[in-house]
Motif scaffolding. Sequence first.
Motif, PDB file in Angstrom:
ATOM      1  N   ALA A 109       0.829  -1.210   0.000  1.00 23.17           N
ATOM      2  CA  ALA A 109       0.000   0.000   0.000  1.00 23.17           C
ATOM      3  C   ALA A 109       0.862   1.258   0.000  1.00 23.17           C
ATOM      4  O   ALA A 109       0.544   2.249  -0.677  1.00 23.17           O
ATOM      5  N   ILE A 110       1.965   1.231   0.759  1.00 24.59           N
ATOM      6  CA  ILE A 110       2.874   2.378   0.782  1.00 24.59           C
ATOM      7  C   ILE A 110       3.503   2.598  -0.581  1.00 24.59           C
ATOM      8  O   ILE A 110       3.564   3.727  -1.082  1.00 24.59           O
ATOM      9  N   ALA A 111       3.951   1.513  -1.212  1.00 20.65           N
ATOM     10  CA  ALA A 111       4.575   1.627  -2.533  1.00 20.65           C
ATOM     11  C   ALA A 111       3.590   2.159  -3.564  1.00 20.65           C
ATOM     12  O   ALA A 111       3.921   3.037  -4.372  1.00 20.65           O
ATOM     13  N   ALA A 112       2.356   1.649  -3.541  1.00 19.98           N
ATOM     14  CA  ALA A 112       1.350   2.091  -4.505  1.00 19.98           C
ATOM     15  C   ALA A 112       0.985   3.555  -4.280  1.00 19.98           C
ATOM     16  O   ALA A 112       0.799   4.323  -5.235  1.00 19.98           O
ATOM     17  N   ALA A 113       0.884   3.962  -3.010  1.00 23.97           N
ATOM     18  CA  ALA A 113       0.536   5.344  -2.711  1.00 23.97           C
ATOM     19  C   ALA A 113       1.641   6.301  -3.141  1.00 23.97           C
ATOM     20  O   ALA A 113       1.360   7.408  -3.637  1.00 23.97           O
ATOM     21  N   LEU A 114       2.905   5.892  -2.969  1.00 25.93           N
ATOM     22  CA  LEU A 114       4.010   6.756  -3.395  1.00 25.93           C
ATOM     23  C   LEU A 114       4.010   6.912  -4.913  1.00 25.93           C
ATOM     24  O   LEU A 114       4.240   8.014  -5.441  1.00 25.93           O
ATOM     25  N   GLU A 115       3.743   5.835  -5.627  1.00 31.38           N
ATOM     26  CA  GLU A 115       3.689   5.924  -7.081  1.00 31.38           C
ATOM     27  C   GLU A 115       2.545   6.825  -7.530  1.00 31.38           C
ATOM     28  O   GLU A 115       2.691   7.612  -8.477  1.00 31.38           O
ATOM     29  N   ARG A 116       1.414   6.755  -6.845  1.00 33.63           N
ATOM     30  CA  ARG A 116       0.288   7.635  -7.189  1.00 33.63           C
ATOM     31  C   ARG A 116       0.643   9.087  -6.860  1.00 33.63           C
ATOM     32  O   ARG A 116       0.301  10.004  -7.618  1.00 33.63           O
ATOM     33  N   TYR A 117       1.309   9.315  -5.740  1.00 32.56           N
ATOM     34  CA  TYR A 117       1.735  10.666  -5.379  1.00 32.56           C
ATOM     35  C   TYR A 117       2.612  11.272  -6.477  1.00 32.56           C
ATOM     36  O   TYR A 117       2.396  12.410  -6.913  1.00 32.56           O
ATOM     37  N   VAL A 118       3.599  10.504  -6.938  1.00 36.91           N
ATOM     38  CA  VAL A 118       4.507  11.014  -7.969  1.00 36.91           C
ATOM     39  C   VAL A 118       3.751  11.245  -9.277  1.00 36.91           C
ATOM     40  O   VAL A 118       3.997  12.237  -9.972  1.00 36.91           O
ATOM     41  N   ALA A 119       2.816  10.359  -9.613  1.00 41.71           N
ATOM     42  CA  ALA A 119       2.039  10.539 -10.838  1.00 41.71           C
ATOM     43  C   ALA A 119       1.189  11.804 -10.770  1.00 41.71           C
ATOM     44  O   ALA A 119       1.088  12.559 -11.749  1.00 41.71           O
ATOM     45  N   LEU A 120       0.561  12.068  -9.616  1.00 37.18           N
ATOM     46  CA  LEU A 120      -0.239  13.286  -9.458  1.00 37.18           C
ATOM     47  C   LEU A 120       0.644  14.527  -9.513  1.00 37.18           C
ATOM     48  O   LEU A 120       0.277  15.534 -10.138  1.00 37.18           O
ATOM     49  N   LEU A 121       1.795  14.451  -8.867  1.00 35.69           N
ATOM     50  CA  LEU A 121       2.723  15.579  -8.879  1.00 35.69           C
ATOM     51  C   LEU A 121       3.159  15.886 -10.303  1.00 35.69           C
ATOM     52  O   LEU A 121       3.187  17.053 -10.728  1.00 35.69           O
ATOM     53  N   GLN A 122       3.482  14.857 -11.054  1.00 33.55           N
ATOM     54  CA  GLN A 122       3.898  15.041 -12.440  1.00 33.55           C
ATOM     55  C   GLN A 122       2.772  15.662 -13.269  1.00 33.55           C
ATOM     56  O   GLN A 122       2.995  16.592 -14.058  1.00 33.55           O
ATOM     57  N   SER A 123       1.555  15.179 -13.078  1.00 36.77           N
ATOM     58  CA  SER A 123       0.415  15.693 -13.829  1.00 36.77           C
ATOM     59  C   SER A 123       0.179  17.174 -13.551  1.00 36.77           C
ATOM     60  O   SER A 123      -0.082  17.965 -14.470  1.00 36.77           O
ATOM     61  N   MET A 124       0.290  17.563 -12.281  1.00 39.02           N
ATOM     62  CA  MET A 124       0.025  18.959 -11.942  1.00 39.02           C
ATOM     63  C   MET A 124       1.176  19.873 -12.345  1.00 39.02           C
ATOM     64  O   MET A 124       0.962  21.052 -12.632  1.00 39.02           O
ATOM     65  N   CYS A 125       2.389  19.335 -12.357  1.00 37.10           N
ATOM     66  CA  CYS A 125       3.509  20.125 -12.881  1.00 37.10           C
ATOM     67  C   CYS A 125       3.293  20.432 -14.362  1.00 37.10           C
ATOM     68  O   CYS A 125       3.596  21.536 -14.829  1.00 37.10           O
ATOM     69  N   ARG A 126       2.764  19.469 -15.093  1.00 37.37           N
ATOM     70  CA  ARG A 126       2.520  19.696 -16.518  1.00 37.37           C
ATOM     71  C   ARG A 126       1.335  20.646 -16.724  1.00 37.37           C
ATOM     72  O   ARG A 126       1.309  21.409 -17.687  1.00 37.37           O
ATOM     73  N   GLU A 127       0.366  20.587 -15.816  1.00 40.51           N
ATOM     74  CA  GLU A 127      -0.775  21.493 -15.920  1.00 40.51           C
ATOM     75  C   GLU A 127      -0.377  22.931 -15.598  1.00 40.51           C
ATOM     76  O   GLU A 127      -0.830  23.874 -16.260  1.00 40.51           O
ATOM     77  N   ALA A 128       0.448  23.110 -14.572  1.00 42.87           N
ATOM     78  CA  ALA A 128       0.867  24.446 -14.137  1.00 42.87           C
ATOM     79  C   ALA A 128       2.388  24.437 -13.988  1.00 42.87           C
ATOM     80  O   ALA A 128       2.913  24.423 -12.872  1.00 42.87           O
ATOM     81  N   PRO A 129       3.135  24.442 -15.100  1.00 38.61           N
ATOM     82  CA  PRO A 129       4.582  24.188 -15.047  1.00 38.61           C
ATOM     83  C   PRO A 129       5.385  25.222 -14.276  1.00 38.61           C
ATOM     84  O   PRO A 129       6.451  24.901 -13.754  1.00 38.61           O
TER      85      PRO A 129
END
Length: 315
Positions: free
Chosen positions: A273-293
Motif C-alpha cells: 500500500a505504501i509503494a502504490a501510494a508513493l507511485e500515485r503521489y509522484v504521478a499526481l505531482l507530475q500531472s500537476m507540474c505539466r498542468e501548471a509548469p
Amino acid sequence: MSSPAPPADWARQRERSNLWVLRLMRMIAVHAGRPVARLVLHPIALYFLLANGRARRASRQYLTQVLQRPAGWRDSYRHIHAFAATVLDRVYLLQGRLAQFEFDTRNVPDVEAVLAEGKGVVLMGAHLGSFEALRAAAQGVGTRAAMLMYEDNARLINATLQAIAPQAQLHTIALGRPGAMLALRRWLDEGGMAGLLADRTLPGAASGRSRTRTLPFLGRPAPFSDGPLRLAAMLRQRVFFMAGLYHGGNRYSLRFEPLVDFRAVPPDQLEAAIAAALERYVALLQSMCREAPYNWFNFYDFWQSDADAPAPPSP
C-alpha cells in the motif's frame, strides 16, 4: 528500486530568509495595496534571475523537462516571478483577506466527509504552488490546519511568516522533538488537518525506517522518500494529495486527491500500500507540474544529475 534514505543535499544547508526584506515587502503590500506591490515583483524576479546562477540553471533544467523543449531566459523569468507572486500573496492570505482571491476547488467534499467523522487527515503536498492558499481556505471554513516540518525549519518558517504577518495564527508541529508524535496524534484525533511537503528526501538520521525510491518523474528517474506515508501508516490515517496551484493574477486552484486510507489496510499489505501510494503521489505531482509548469518551486538539481554539487537552499 529502494534503498536507505541518504542525507538530503538540501537538508545540509540552512534555508536563509532576509527578514528585513520580508518586513519591507509586508509594509509595501499592506500600505500600497496588492496591485502596486505586484509591480515590485518584476525587479525582484529579474534580480534573482541574474544574481542566482545555480537557481537559474535548476529552473531551466526543470522547465526543459516539463515543457519538453529547451527552456530559455523568458521561461525562467516567468518561473521565478510566479514564485515571488505566491510569496507576496502570503501577506494577504495570512491576514485572512480571502476576498481578494478567486479559489477553484476540487474534491473538497471528499476531505470534508472524513473531517465530518471527527477525524483528521494527513495532506501530502510538494513545493508546488502555495500551501498558504490551502491553509487559509481551510481556516476560512473553520477547519484547523497545521504544517509538519523538522524543528529547525519550523523555527525558521515561524520567524519568516511572523515577519510577513505578525498577527497571523500559525500552527506548526516540529517533528523530531520529544512529544511530537503524541502532539500529531492528538491533533488528528481532534479533527485537524496536518500537511507536509513530501517532494524532498528526508535527512537520514531523522527519517527512521523510511526509504528512498527512484521513480520516473517528468521523463527522468528521481528520488522520493516514503517517510511521510510511513508516518501516516503508523498513525492509521487517511492521506490525500494536496496542491494550491497558482494560475496568475488572483486565481488559485485548490486540489485534493485521495492517496490511501491506512485505516483499512491489513498489516500484511502495508508495504504494498505504501509503494502504490508513493507511485500515485509522484504521478499526481507530475500531472500537476505539466498542468501548471511554473508552479514548481524546487530551485535545485532535483534529479541529482550532479552528485558532487550540493543543492542550494530553497528560496
